[in-house]
Structure formats: C-alpha cells, structure tokens
Scaffold this motif. Structure first.
Motif, mmCIF file in Angstrom:
data_model
loop_
_atom_site.group_PDB
_atom_site.id
_atom_site.type_symbol
_atom_site.label_atom_id
_atom_site.label_comp_id
_atom_site.label_asym_id
_atom_site.label_seq_id
_atom_site.Cartn_x
_atom_site.Cartn_y
_atom_site.Cartn_z
ATOM 1 N N GLN A 39 -5.529 -0.779 -4.529
ATOM 2 C CA GLN A 39 -6.701 -0.202 -3.847
ATOM 3 C C GLN A 39 -7.574 -1.283 -3.231
ATOM 4 N N VAL A 40 -7.873 -2.311 -4.004
ATOM 5 C CA VAL A 40 -8.784 -3.352 -3.524
ATOM 6 C C VAL A 40 -8.130 -4.167 -2.409
ATOM 7 N N ILE A 41 -6.843 -4.453 -2.539
ATOM 8 C CA ILE A 41 -6.140 -5.248 -1.525
ATOM 9 C C ILE A 41 -6.167 -4.554 -0.172
ATOM 10 N N GLU A 42 -6.110 -3.230 -0.161
ATOM 11 C CA GLU A 42 -6.183 -2.474 1.097
ATOM 12 C C GLU A 42 -7.446 -2.828 1.887
ATOM 13 N N ASN A 43 -8.544 -3.070 1.188
ATOM 14 C CA ASN A 43 -9.830 -3.332 1.848
ATOM 15 C C ASN A 43 -10.066 -4.792 2.177
ATOM 16 N N VAL A 44 -9.354 -5.707 1.513
ATOM 17 C CA VAL A 44 -9.595 -7.139 1.734
ATOM 18 C C VAL A 44 -8.361 -7.829 2.297
ATOM 19 N N ASP A 45 -7.499 -7.062 2.936
ATOM 20 C CA ASP A 45 -6.219 -7.565 3.429
ATOM 21 C C ASP A 45 -6.363 -8.793 4.320
ATOM 22 N N ASP A 46 -7.440 -8.847 5.115
ATOM 23 C CA ASP A 46 -7.624 -9.969 6.034
ATOM 24 C C ASP A 46 -8.391 -11.125 5.395
ATOM 25 N N ASP A 47 -8.845 -10.968 4.196
ATOM 26 C CA ASP A 47 -9.583 -11.997 3.474
ATOM 27 C C ASP A 47 -8.606 -13.057 2.961
ATOM 28 N N VAL A 89 -9.995 4.585 -13.731
ATOM 29 C CA VAL A 89 -9.990 3.281 -13.052
ATOM 30 C C VAL A 89 -10.047 3.477 -11.540
ATOM 31 N N GLU A 90 -9.261 4.437 -11.040
ATOM 32 C CA GLU A 90 -9.235 4.709 -9.606
ATOM 33 C C GLU A 90 -10.625 5.096 -9.107
ATOM 34 N N SER A 91 -11.313 5.936 -9.844
ATOM 35 C CA SER A 91 -12.661 6.347 -9.459
ATOM 36 C C SER A 91 -13.620 5.169 -9.477
ATOM 37 N N PHE A 92 -13.550 4.364 -10.544
ATOM 38 C CA PHE A 92 -14.431 3.212 -10.699
ATOM 39 C C PHE A 92 -14.210 2.207 -9.571
ATOM 40 N N VAL A 93 -12.944 1.893 -9.301
ATOM 41 C CA VAL A 93 -12.630 0.939 -8.236
ATOM 42 C C VAL A 93 -12.993 1.526 -6.881
ATOM 43 N N GLY A 94 -12.735 2.829 -6.695
ATOM 44 C CA GLY A 94 -13.064 3.482 -5.431
ATOM 45 C C GLY A 94 -14.544 3.402 -5.109
ATOM 46 N N VAL A 95 -15.367 3.698 -6.069
ATOM 47 C CA VAL A 95 -16.820 3.606 -5.873
ATOM 48 C C VAL A 95 -17.219 2.157 -5.610
ATOM 49 N N SER A 96 -16.615 1.239 -6.338
ATOM 50 C CA SER A 96 -16.937 -0.179 -6.165
ATOM 51 C C SER A 96 -16.561 -0.663 -4.772
ATOM 52 N N LYS A 97 -15.439 -0.167 -4.241
ATOM 53 C CA LYS A 97 -15.016 -0.564 -2.893
ATOM 54 C C LYS A 97 -16.048 -0.141 -1.859
ATOM 55 N N LEU A 99 -19.148 0.164 -2.291
ATOM 56 C CA LEU A 99 -20.348 -0.658 -2.460
ATOM 57 C C LEU A 99 -20.133 -2.117 -2.065
ATOM 58 N N GLY A 100 -18.911 -2.488 -1.693
ATOM 59 C CA GLY A 100 -18.662 -3.838 -1.201
ATOM 60 C C GLY A 100 -17.641 -4.603 -2.029
ATOM 61 N N GLU A 101 -17.159 -5.687 -1.410
ATOM 62 C CA GLU A 101 -16.104 -6.502 -1.998
ATOM 63 C C GLU A 101 -16.507 -7.082 -3.353
ATOM 64 N N ALA A 102 -17.725 -7.565 -3.482
ATOM 65 C CA ALA A 102 -18.155 -8.164 -4.752
ATOM 66 C C ALA A 102 -18.083 -7.138 -5.880
ATOM 67 N N ASN A 103 -18.493 -5.906 -5.588
ATOM 68 C CA ASN A 103 -18.414 -4.857 -6.615
ATOM 69 C C ASN A 103 -16.975 -4.496 -6.951
ATOM 70 N N ALA A 104 -16.106 -4.509 -5.951
ATOM 71 C CA ALA A 104 -14.686 -4.250 -6.210
ATOM 72 C C ALA A 104 -14.110 -5.344 -7.101
ATOM 73 N N MET A 154 -13.977 -16.282 -7.294
ATOM 74 C CA MET A 154 -14.093 -15.507 -6.069
ATOM 75 C C MET A 154 -15.488 -14.891 -5.948
ATOM 76 N N LEU A 155 -16.021 -14.424 -7.070
ATOM 77 C CA LEU A 155 -17.367 -13.831 -7.063
ATOM 78 C C LEU A 155 -18.418 -14.880 -6.726
ATOM 79 N N ARG A 156 -18.237 -16.096 -7.223
ATOM 80 C CA ARG A 156 -19.204 -17.167 -6.925
ATOM 81 C C ARG A 156 -19.197 -17.512 -5.437
ATOM 82 N N MET A 157 -18.029 -17.342 -4.791
ATOM 83 C CA MET A 157 -17.924 -17.669 -3.361
ATOM 84 C C MET A 157 -18.420 -16.530 -2.473
ATOM 85 N N SER A 158 -18.514 -15.321 -3.036
ATOM 86 C CA SER A 158 -18.887 -14.184 -2.165
ATOM 87 C C SER A 158 -20.389 -14.051 -2.025
#
Length: 158
Positions: A39-47, A89-97, A99-104, A154-158
């Motif tokens: 799920q998360v990789i779908e949103n940060v594929d270009d990162d 987990v899917e719901s938690f990650v979905g909501v986090s996505k 709200l942004g990459e850091a939350n994911a 990764m979180l420290r860099m975001s």
C-alpha cells in the motif's frame, strides 16, 4: 487402556493445533506487513526511499514463505490471508497514507515494532522447535530491528 490411547491421541491433536496456531499467527502478521508495504509503496513509488521499502516488502515475503514451509512440515495448511488483523492494518495504513508519507512511515514502523515484540515473545514459546527459534533469533529479529532503524532514518529525513 483404550481410554488412555484416545486421550493421548486427542492431546496430540490439540497440541498440533496449538503449535500450528502459533505459526499461523506469525504468518498473518507477516502477510499483513507485506500488504502494508504494498500500500505505502504505491504512493511513494517515485521517492528514492521506495527501494528500501521494496526491500522490506521482499523480506516479509521471504518470512511468509519460511513460515508456510514450517506449517506444511508440521502437517497443516498454512494461513494464506492476513485475516482480521490485515483489515485493521489496511485501514490504519490507508488513513496514514491520506495524512502524508511521514504518517505512512510511522504506521509501518508501528507494525514492525509489533512484529518485533511478537517474535521476542515467540522465542519463549514451548510450541516452536529449536530450529524455528534459531531462525527467529538469528534472522527475523535482526531484520525487524533493521527495518525499524531504517524507517526511523527515513522519518528524520522527511
């Protein structure tokens, strides 16, 4: 004498179910982790950090394969879905996505920490073999710790 044989057979079946439930519980967690990374990789594929996440997803796939083999060796059909835990987990990650990459990333870290805690608990289980405990101690726990450290970076860099 006959009653004793039937009782021993029942106890052996009960023990097998209990052992397999431990393995299936681990499997559900690993499947959930794999799905969360997808799920998360779908949103940060270009990162540029997406490669790291893809590697973590691959690690969880290897763990899934390992635990499926262990379940089969113990004579049962391994878990193939993440079950209710996966939906949570899917719901938690979905909501986090949303709200942004850091939350994911924080959601992934929470999952990794849960997995680490679970693996540490499994080291004390009398239901797993010494070989399985060695795999947990030598490979899976260090892998979980590495994922957590990398996500922290990764979180420290975001």
């Amino acid at each position: 004498m006959r009653d004793n044989i039937e009782t021993n057979t029942f106890n052996a079946k009960e023990e097998k179910i209990s052992i397999n439930e431990d393995i299936n519980e681990i499997l559900r967690g690993e499947i959930s982790a794999f799905e969360a990374y997808e799920q998360v990789i779908e949103n940060v594929d270009d990162d540029p950090e997406a490669k790291r996440l893809i590697d973590f997803k691959r690690d969880h796939k290897k763990a899934i394969d390992y635990w499926k083999r262990q379940a089969k060796k113990m004579g049962t059909v391994p878990e193939t879905t993440s079950s209710v835990w996966g939906v949570a987990v899917e719901s938690f990650v979905g909501v986090s996505k949303v709200l942004g990459e850091a939350n994911a990333l924080r959601a992934l870290k929470t999952g990794e920490e849960h997995g680490l805690s679970h693996y540490k608990k499994m080291l004390k289980s009398e239901k797993l073999t010494d070989f399985q405990k060695k795999e947990i101690a030598d490979s899976l726990i260090p892998q979980q710790k590495s994922h957590i450290e990398s996500i922290d970076a990764m979180l420290r860099m975001s």
